[in-house]
Design an enzyme around this catalytic site. Structure first.
Site: not given
Length: 296
Positions: A7, A76, A102, A178, A186
């Site tokens: 990725g 992702k 994430n 985080k 975001n």
């Protein structure tokens, strides 16, 4: 080390560049346009002071992980299972797999699919793709690496390459920290297409972010996660440290691509529902981003 990056987007290309510059053999697995650009011109990093390029291997195929000592999974969150399936048959038994993604459950999901340990990593970097094979670095770059047999050695290599890395047995707490920052910034950055520094100056924005963060903290603590008592101060500090950064969700929406919102605010909504905790601020942000995605 032989390193494979699964990725090769902004995060994967940044750390791939650093490791390649430090002398490690790096293979990027990414989209055809990236592969073509990297094969022609190398992997390019644009910084505030200079632009540089390093030679790396690049491929679109999962067998790019063959022979790798270290595999950085940077896809992702919604692509975690697909990426795992793509590389599973080609992984070396001795390879260490890191999830630089994430969200808080990607390492667990990937480990379940692969049937082997995956080390979670909290990533603190501001990057964006400036074009195929070109990554722009806007700030930071430090990592918190989960504990494993190989973690100290890998952390030393990353630090030497220019990515300050610490090892922690409480990496999940760091990932939640985080996640909370991502939930605060975001969606709002995506909906407004504003960088963090300008975003927080908007009327009512800090109050809205306060609501989002408080909901996240309540859910995290109910799930047994330890959240720093000064988490909101850290959230606000990001607007200065990364003043010019637009969120990854903002970049996704600007390109018409699906975002990770289901694994950010959406995850908090689902976790809150499971624990009986209302999360109206996170639900609203999640709903609005999904509407924009559906609009295309």
């Amino acid at each position: 080390m032989n390193v494979a990056v699964v990725g090769a987007g902004a995060v994967g290309c940044y750390y791939g560049f650093l490791l390649a510059r430090a002398g490690h053999a790096v293979t990027l697995i990414g989209r055809p346009a990236l592969v073509e650009a990297v094969r022609a011109d190398g992997l390019v990093l644009e910084g505030s002071e200079k632009t540089a390029a390093v030679p790396v291997r690049a491929t679109v195929d999962g067998d790019g992980v063959a022979g790798a000592d270290l595999v950085l999974v940077c896809v992702k969150s919604g692509d975690t299972e697909a990426a795992g399936a793509m590389i599973a048959a080609h992984l070396e038994p001795s390879a260490t797999i890191l999830s630089l993604q994430n969200g808080v459950d990607n390492a667990e999901r990937l480990a379940d699919l692969l049937g082997r340990a995956v080390v979670p990593v909290a990533v603190y970097v501001a990057t964006a793709m400036a074009g195929p094979g070109r990554v722009r670095h806007n700030g930071r770059g430090d990592l918190i690496l989960g504990a494993s047999e190989a973690s100290d050695r890998i952390a030393a290599a990353l630090t030497a390459a220019g990515a300050p890395t610490t090892v922690s047995g409480r990496a999940l707490d760091a990932l939640w920290g985080k996640l909370i920052m991502n939930c605060a910034y975001n969606a709002l950055s995506a909906l407004t297409q504003l960088p963090y520094g300008r975003l927080v100056q908007g009327e009512g924005v800090v109050a809205a972010m306060t609501d989002v963060v408080q909901e996240c903290v309540t859910v995290a603590e109910a799930a047994g996660v330890s959240v720093a008592p000064d988490i909101f101060d850290s959230v606000m500090a990001l607007s200065t440290a990364m003043a010019d950064q637009r969120s990854s969700t903002a970049q996704d929406l600007a390109r018409g691509r699906p975002s990770e919102i289901d694994h950010l605010n959406g995850y908090v909504v689902r976790k809150g529902a499971a624990l009986g905790i209302p999360t109206p601020a996170n639900r609203m942000l999640h709903t609005l981003v999904k509407l924009v995605e559906q609009k295309g």
